[in-house]
Design a protein around this motif. Sequence first.
Motif, mmCIF file in Angstrom:
data_model
loop_
_atom_site.group_PDB
_atom_site.id
_atom_site.type_symbol
_atom_site.label_atom_id
_atom_site.label_comp_id
_atom_site.label_asym_id
_atom_site.label_seq_id
_atom_site.Cartn_x
_atom_site.Cartn_y
_atom_site.Cartn_z
ATOM 1 N N ALA A 1 29.857 -24.631 44.981
ATOM 2 C CA ALA A 1 28.575 -24.070 45.414
ATOM 3 C C ALA A 1 27.616 -23.944 44.244
ATOM 4 C CB ALA A 1 28.804 -22.718 46.078
ATOM 5 N N ASP A 2 28.114 -23.504 43.094
ATOM 6 C CA ASP A 2 27.265 -23.381 41.907
ATOM 7 C C ASP A 2 26.702 -24.736 41.489
ATOM 8 O OD1 ASP A 2 27.874 -20.706 41.868
ATOM 9 O OD2 ASP A 2 29.155 -20.788 40.098
ATOM 10 N N LYS A 3 27.566 -25.733 41.527
ATOM 11 C CA LYS A 3 27.156 -27.082 41.128
ATOM 12 C C LYS A 3 25.999 -27.567 42.000
ATOM 13 C CE LYS A 3 29.125 -31.746 40.620
ATOM 14 N NZ LYS A 3 30.375 -32.540 40.740
ATOM 15 N N PRO B 1 14.183 -20.243 35.138
ATOM 16 C CA PRO B 1 13.925 -19.659 36.463
ATOM 17 C C PRO B 1 15.185 -19.429 37.293
ATOM 18 C CG PRO B 1 12.427 -21.496 36.028
ATOM 19 C CD PRO B 1 13.494 -21.543 34.979
ATOM 20 N N LEU B 2 16.323 -19.932 36.842
ATOM 21 C CA LEU B 2 17.555 -19.827 37.626
ATOM 22 C C LEU B 2 18.318 -18.541 37.353
ATOM 23 C CD1 LEU B 2 16.781 -22.841 37.830
ATOM 24 C CD2 LEU B 2 19.215 -23.375 37.863
ATOM 25 N N VAL B 3 17.981 -17.829 36.278
ATOM 26 C CA VAL B 3 18.716 -16.612 35.902
ATOM 27 C C VAL B 3 17.734 -15.515 35.505
ATOM 28 C CG1 VAL B 3 20.799 -17.839 35.174
ATOM 29 C CG2 VAL B 3 18.973 -17.396 33.513
ATOM 30 N N SER C 1 20.288 -28.586 42.727
ATOM 31 C CA SER C 1 19.135 -28.622 43.634
ATOM 32 C C SER C 1 17.901 -27.961 43.031
ATOM 33 C CB SER C 1 19.488 -27.927 44.953
ATOM 34 O OG SER C 1 19.627 -26.526 44.779
ATOM 35 N N ARG C 2 18.088 -27.221 41.948
ATOM 36 C CA ARG C 2 16.970 -26.494 41.346
ATOM 37 C C ARG C 2 16.577 -27.012 39.972
ATOM 38 N NH1 ARG C 2 19.423 -23.880 45.095
ATOM 39 N NH2 ARG C 2 18.323 -22.323 46.362
ATOM 40 N N LEU C 3 17.269 -28.028 39.492
ATOM 41 C CA LEU C 3 16.888 -28.695 38.247
ATOM 42 C C LEU C 3 16.413 -30.107 38.573
ATOM 43 C CD1 LEU C 3 19.729 -27.807 35.700
ATOM 44 C CD2 LEU C 3 17.417 -26.874 35.771
ATOM 45 N N GLU C 4 15.479 -30.585 37.801
ATOM 46 C CA GLU C 4 15.027 -31.965 37.959
ATOM 47 C C GLU C 4 16.022 -32.864 37.233
ATOM 48 O OE1 GLU C 4 13.961 -35.037 39.106
ATOM 49 O OE2 GLU C 4 12.486 -33.555 39.818
ATOM 50 N N LEU C 5 16.982 -33.428 37.993
ATOM 51 C CA LEU C 5 18.076 -34.163 37.371
ATOM 52 C C LEU C 5 17.654 -35.520 36.810
ATOM 53 C CD1 LEU C 5 21.140 -33.311 39.638
ATOM 54 C CD2 LEU C 5 20.268 -32.155 37.612
ATOM 55 N N SER C 6 16.433 -35.925 37.090
ATOM 56 C CA SER C 6 15.938 -37.139 36.439
ATOM 57 C C SER C 6 15.611 -36.849 34.975
ATOM 58 C CB SER C 6 14.685 -37.656 37.154
ATOM 59 O OG SER C 6 13.626 -36.709 37.063
ATOM 60 N N GLU C 7 15.460 -35.554 34.657
ATOM 61 C CA GLU C 7 15.131 -35.160 33.297
ATOM 62 C C GLU C 7 16.282 -34.437 32.606
ATOM 63 O OE1 GLU C 7 11.694 -32.742 33.694
ATOM 64 O OE2 GLU C 7 10.427 -34.348 34.479
ATOM 65 N N ILE C 8 17.260 -33.975 33.381
ATOM 66 C CA ILE C 8 18.389 -33.215 32.850
ATOM 67 C C ILE C 8 19.693 -33.918 33.219
ATOM 68 C CG2 ILE C 8 19.658 -31.031 32.926
ATOM 69 C CD1 ILE C 8 16.982 -30.764 31.567
ATOM 70 N N CYS C 9 20.553 -34.136 32.241
ATOM 71 C CA CYS C 9 21.887 -34.671 32.506
ATOM 72 C C CYS C 9 22.812 -33.490 32.823
ATOM 73 C CB CYS C 9 22.403 -35.438 31.302
ATOM 74 S SG CYS C 9 24.105 -36.028 31.483
ATOM 75 N N PHE C 10 23.431 -33.513 33.995
ATOM 76 C CA PHE C 10 24.268 -32.414 34.459
ATOM 77 C C PHE C 10 25.637 -32.984 34.823
ATOM 78 C CE2 PHE C 10 24.950 -29.264 38.195
ATOM 79 C CZ PHE C 10 25.816 -28.509 37.422
ATOM 80 N N ALA C 11 26.665 -32.630 34.033
ATOM 81 C CA ALA C 11 28.008 -33.178 34.238
ATOM 82 C C ALA C 11 29.004 -32.066 34.534
ATOM 83 C CB ALA C 11 28.450 -33.953 33.007
#
Length: 383
Positions: free
Chosen positions: A139-141, A82-84, A146-156
């Motif tokens: 800003a991208d970070k 949904p982000l792109v 803010s639009r991914l569920e970070l409890s389910e996705i690791c974002f580094a």
Amino acid sequence: MAKSTEPSNPEKPSQLARSPLYDLSLELKGRMVPFSGWEMAVQYAGISSEHQAVRQQAGMFDISHMGKFCLRGKQLIEKFQPLVPSDLSRLQPGQAQYTVLLNAQGGILDDIIFYCQQPDAITSEERAVIIVNAATRTADKAWIASRLELSEICFADISEDQVLIAIQGPEAANYLQPFVEDNLSPIKAFGHIETNLLGQPSFIARTGYTGEDGFEIMVDAEVGKELWQKLLAAGVVPCGLGARDTLRLEAAMALYGQDIDGNTTPFEAGLGWVVHLDTKGEFIGRDVLEQQKATGVSKRLVGLEMAGRHIARHGYPVIFESEKVGEVTSGTLSPTLNKPIALACVPAKLAKIGQQLEVEIRGKNYAATVVKKPFYRSPNRPS
């Protein structure tokens, strides 16, 4: 991936970040300038000679200022969809998609490359690397997080931990191969692999921002320094942001913040090929793009070829029938074609090939013709 030449922001050197390759650039007498919060080399021996090295043989760029994100998690691609506007579900591991982040109005927040990696061998989690522009990294970070569920996705965010080197040109593969464990030949355009380089883990993608064949290599800082020195010793020409800008403009690759921005949609920018309305569900900005697809756009980004030797620069007015109708977004004297070229935003009704326009340069109007993009297409690009 990344972009531009001379910056306009009056940053002080003390406020600027430096690549791990900064000292090596100084040794090569690189002319350092501020760019997107970094102190970067705009040129070494000279923009024209660096440009020609990439077109004819091979050149290398320190692009460590680019934003670098790593993501992993179950159903990662499904959750990122949904982000792109691009259908990422079509990607197989080892493939990548150039795409854009959009605001609710369909405007481009940034152009990015999404690399679909092999799943984790132990957890089977999906993995991806995303490369973003230096100026929009923060800003991208925040926007992605803010639009991914970070409890389910690791974002580094690994932007400051990794060196990014681009080696571009028809001989790029031949220069790089001796230092890489795996064979580079099977990698197609926008393909990528994880392999050992100089005996250490690396991420190597057959992507770039020059219109030529080539690779972008992400490695730890010390490995990056060693690779830079070995490529230099092998004869690869160091290149700065200046040549990067002339190369990407000949290939009609947009520069974020100049040619595209939050007020430009993909259809207006000539990037309709990244919008997959027929195969995707909901995504941010979809309703606006559906409307533009149905009714057309009011403005377009076009290629211009100037008459004579008059160079149209960013911000110069585009004139039609004595009225300002648009603006030049990027312009230069093409080293390959030896003629002035430019990108400009004009009304859609004036965007047809062969349309005669004028560009105002220092108070005088000079003839310009709308031409097909790209201005130059390399015969060396892999399929």
